[in-house]
Motif scaffolding. Structure first.
Motif, PDB file in Angstrom:
ATOM      1  N   ARG A  33      -0.132  -7.333   5.178  1.00  0.00           N
ATOM      2  CA  ARG A  33       1.185  -6.878   4.728  1.00  0.00           C
ATOM      3  C   ARG A  33       2.182  -6.848   5.882  1.00  0.00           C
ATOM      4  O   ARG A  33       3.377  -7.026   5.678  1.00  0.00           O
ATOM      5  CB  ARG A  33       1.075  -5.493   4.093  1.00  0.00           C
ATOM      6  CG  ARG A  33       0.324  -5.463   2.768  1.00  0.00           C
ATOM      7  CD  ARG A  33       0.297  -4.068   2.182  1.00  0.00           C
ATOM      8  NE  ARG A  33       1.630  -3.561   1.939  1.00  0.00           N
ATOM      9  CZ  ARG A  33       1.890  -2.332   1.493  1.00  0.00           C
ATOM     10  NH1 ARG A  33       0.888  -1.490   1.259  1.00  0.00           N
ATOM     11  NH2 ARG A  33       3.128  -1.951   1.289  1.00  0.00           N
ATOM     12  N   GLY A  34       1.675  -6.607   7.099  1.00  0.00           N
ATOM     13  CA  GLY A  34       2.561  -6.573   8.253  1.00  0.00           C
ATOM     14  C   GLY A  34       3.247  -7.894   8.509  1.00  0.00           C
ATOM     15  O   GLY A  34       4.364  -7.934   9.043  1.00  0.00           O
ATOM     16  N   LEU A  35       2.621  -9.007   8.144  1.00  0.00           N
ATOM     17  CA  LEU A  35       3.222 -10.331   8.335  1.00  0.00           C
ATOM     18  C   LEU A  35       4.363 -10.581   7.355  1.00  0.00           C
ATOM     19  O   LEU A  35       5.142 -11.514   7.536  1.00  0.00           O
ATOM     20  CB  LEU A  35       2.163 -11.420   8.170  1.00  0.00           C
ATOM     21  CG  LEU A  35       1.098 -11.497   9.264  1.00  0.00           C
ATOM     22  CD1 LEU A  35       0.018 -12.497   8.875  1.00  0.00           C
ATOM     23  CD2 LEU A  35       1.729 -11.895  10.599  1.00  0.00           C
ATOM     24  N   TRP A  36       4.443  -9.754   6.321  1.00  0.00           N
ATOM     25  CA  TRP A  36       5.531  -9.911   5.347  1.00  0.00           C
ATOM     26  C   TRP A  36       6.537  -8.761   5.447  1.00  0.00           C
ATOM     27  O   TRP A  36       7.242  -8.473   4.484  1.00  0.00           O
ATOM     28  CB  TRP A  36       4.956 -10.020   3.938  1.00  0.00           C
ATOM     29  CG  TRP A  36       4.695 -11.452   3.557  1.00  0.00           C
ATOM     30  CD1 TRP A  36       5.536 -12.295   2.894  1.00  0.00           C
ATOM     31  CD2 TRP A  36       3.521 -12.211   3.852  1.00  0.00           C
ATOM     32  NE1 TRP A  36       4.967 -13.527   2.748  1.00  0.00           N
ATOM     33  CE2 TRP A  36       3.721 -13.508   3.327  1.00  0.00           C
ATOM     34  CE3 TRP A  36       2.321 -11.933   4.500  1.00  0.00           C
ATOM     35  CZ2 TRP A  36       2.761 -14.517   3.437  1.00  0.00           C
ATOM     36  CZ3 TRP A  36       1.371 -12.932   4.611  1.00  0.00           C
ATOM     37  CH2 TRP A  36       1.589 -14.201   4.090  1.00  0.00           C
ATOM     38  N   ALA A  37       6.623  -8.135   6.615  1.00  0.00           N
ATOM     39  CA  ALA A  37       7.664  -7.120   6.825  1.00  0.00           C
ATOM     40  C   ALA A  37       9.036  -7.755   6.685  1.00  0.00           C
ATOM     41  O   ALA A  37       9.293  -8.837   7.217  1.00  0.00           O
ATOM     42  CB  ALA A  37       7.513  -6.501   8.222  1.00  0.00           C
ATOM     43  N   GLY A  38       9.914  -7.084   5.955  1.00  0.00           N
ATOM     44  CA  GLY A  38      11.266  -7.608   5.761  1.00  0.00           C
ATOM     45  C   GLY A  38      11.363  -8.734   4.756  1.00  0.00           C
ATOM     46  O   GLY A  38      12.388  -9.414   4.686  1.00  0.00           O
ATOM     47  N   TRP A  39      10.319  -8.914   3.942  1.00  0.00           N
ATOM     48  CA  TRP A  39      10.339 -10.052   3.030  1.00  0.00           C
ATOM     49  C   TRP A  39      11.357  -9.901   1.910  1.00  0.00           C
ATOM     50  O   TRP A  39      11.892 -10.900   1.416  1.00  0.00           O
ATOM     51  CB  TRP A  39       8.944 -10.304   2.454  1.00  0.00           C
ATOM     52  CG  TRP A  39       8.474  -9.279   1.463  1.00  0.00           C
ATOM     53  CD1 TRP A  39       7.811  -8.125   1.727  1.00  0.00           C
ATOM     54  CD2 TRP A  39       8.627  -9.329   0.032  1.00  0.00           C
ATOM     55  NE1 TRP A  39       7.542  -7.432   0.569  1.00  0.00           N
ATOM     56  CE2 TRP A  39       8.023  -8.156  -0.491  1.00  0.00           C
ATOM     57  CE3 TRP A  39       9.198 -10.238  -0.851  1.00  0.00           C
ATOM     58  CZ2 TRP A  39       7.995  -7.880  -1.848  1.00  0.00           C
ATOM     59  CZ3 TRP A  39       9.175  -9.958  -2.211  1.00  0.00           C
ATOM     60  CH2 TRP A  39       8.576  -8.803  -2.694  1.00  0.00           C
ATOM     61  N   VAL A  40      11.655  -8.662   1.515  1.00  0.00           N
ATOM     62  CA  VAL A  40      12.605  -8.474   0.408  1.00  0.00           C
ATOM     63  C   VAL A  40      14.007  -8.961   0.790  1.00  0.00           C
ATOM     64  O   VAL A  40      14.578  -9.811   0.089  1.00  0.00           O
ATOM     65  CB  VAL A  40      12.627  -6.994  -0.041  1.00  0.00           C
ATOM     66  CG1 VAL A  40      13.720  -6.791  -1.092  1.00  0.00           C
ATOM     67  CG2 VAL A  40      11.276  -6.589  -0.612  1.00  0.00           C
ATOM     68  N   PRO A  41      14.618  -8.456   1.895  1.00  0.00           N
ATOM     69  CA  PRO A  41      15.927  -9.019   2.254  1.00  0.00           C
ATOM     70  C   PRO A  41      15.841 -10.481   2.659  1.00  0.00           C
ATOM     71  O   PRO A  41      16.821 -11.223   2.530  1.00  0.00           O
ATOM     72  CB  PRO A  41      16.379  -8.143   3.428  1.00  0.00           C
ATOM     73  CG  PRO A  41      15.133  -7.575   3.987  1.00  0.00           C
ATOM     74  CD  PRO A  41      14.221  -7.370   2.812  1.00  0.00           C
ATOM     75  N   ASN A  42      14.667 -10.911   3.127  1.00  0.00           N
ATOM     76  CA  ASN A  42      14.517 -12.303   3.533  1.00  0.00           C
ATOM     77  C   ASN A  42      14.610 -13.251   2.346  1.00  0.00           C
ATOM     78  O   ASN A  42      15.294 -14.279   2.404  1.00  0.00           O
ATOM     79  CB  ASN A  42      13.179 -12.490   4.254  1.00  0.00           C
ATOM     80  CG  ASN A  42      13.246 -13.540   5.337  1.00  0.00           C
ATOM     81  OD1 ASN A  42      14.303 -14.091   5.629  1.00  0.00           O
ATOM     82  ND2 ASN A  42      12.128 -13.828   5.953  1.00  0.00           N
ATOM     83  N   ILE A  43      13.926 -12.911   1.254  1.00  0.00           N
ATOM     84  CA  ILE A  43      14.011 -13.799   0.099  1.00  0.00           C
ATOM     85  C   ILE A  43      15.352 -13.634  -0.619  1.00  0.00           C
ATOM     86  O   ILE A  43      15.840 -14.574  -1.260  1.00  0.00           O
ATOM     87  CB  ILE A  43      12.839 -13.583  -0.880  1.00  0.00           C
ATOM     88  CG1 ILE A  43      12.872 -12.190  -1.505  1.00  0.00           C
ATOM     89  CG2 ILE A  43      11.514 -13.836  -0.213  1.00  0.00           C
ATOM     90  CD1 ILE A  43      11.866 -12.029  -2.651  1.00  0.00           C
TER      91      ILE A  43
END
Length: 273
Positions: free
Chosen positions: A187-197
């Motif tokens: 899950r740490g590798l997808w930190a910030g994924w919400v604003p990123n997508i």
């Protein structure tokens, strides 16, 4: 209608495996473009980071350092303080990111356009289909590329940390992946994924949608034909619109990605606060 197996083997690779070929070509083109434009991306990230609430708590060295002012002065400051080659710090994960992101989004967009939505009878791709297809393609490509984007942002800030007297977090790209994975898990590798997508959806809505729309308009309403001039003008318009739409979300995702993972050092809890 499918071709006989013997005839199919004689076809060029691009015709035998069109999706794979487009993925590889998009990744290669993105790599070349990334190497040429990475200093601009680095200065953008540094400008996005300054001014956040955490700056007041970074110590005397951070408070006494002059903030970046403008793209050119930021780039010159990096060269003077850190060295010319530091303008490409973090370029390796950026290349990884663009290969995955550009290839993934183009293949997804082509599939949605040709198979799922389809063109109209006059071979025109309607605007609403282009908008939906562009956003979906951006979401898929960026979600797949989020780990590489995370490493890129954090490595871009390593030079700034060194100037502030802070210890460097990573020895290299693979150490960065391993450290983030050990500290935060998958899950740490997808930190910030919400604003990123969200950023990717907005960028691709502006990019791919504007490109198709402008090119179609130029071909139908001007003396220009479907050539390199038309593609160049369409790209300029699409890049401008994409940047305007995506910048707010890009600032948010960069700050969330760069902050420490522990609760004591965390500044932002989510995209709203």
């Amino acid at each position: 209608m499918s071709l006989p197996e013997d005839e199919e083997r004689l076809l060029p690779l691009a015709q035998r495996w069109p999706r794979a070929s487009k993925f590889l070509l998009s990744g290669w083109a993105a790599t070349v473009a990334e190497l040429a434009t990475f200093p601009l991306d680095l200065t953008k990230t540094r400008l996005q980071m300054q001014g956040e609430a955490a700056l007041a708590r970074l110590g005397d060295s951070a408070r006494e350092s002059a903030p970046y002012r403008g793209m050119v002065r930021t780039a010159l400051g990096i060269v003077q303080e850190e060295g010319f080659l530091k303008l490409w710090q973090g370029v390796t994960p950026a290349i990884y990111r663009h290969i995955v992101y550009s290839g993934g989004r183009m293949v997804t967009y082509e599939h949605l356009r040709e198979v799922v939505f389809g063109k109209s009878e006059d071979k025109h791709y309607p605007l609403w289909k282009s908008v939906i297809g562009g956003m979906m393609a951006g979401v898929v490509g960026q979600f797949l590329a989020n780990p590489t984007d995370l490493v890129k942002v954090q490595m871009q800030m390593e030079g700034k940390r060194k100037l502030e007297g802070k210890p460097l977090r990573f020895r290299g790209v693979h150490h960065a992946f391993a450290k983030i994975l050990s500290e935060g898990g998958i899950r740490g590798l997808w930190a910030g994924w919400v604003p990123n997508i969200q950023r990717a959806a907005l960028v691709n809505m502006g990019d791919l949608t504007t490109y198709d729309t402008v090119k179609h308009y130029l071909v139908l309403n001007t003396p220009l034909e479907d050539n390199i001039m038309t593609h160049g003008l369409s790209s300029l318009c699409s890049g401008l619109v994409a940047s305007i739409l995506g910048t707010p979300a890009d600032v948010i995702k960069s700050r969330i990605m760069n902050q420490p993972r522990d609760k004591q050092g965390r500044v932002y809890e989510n995209i709203l606060c």
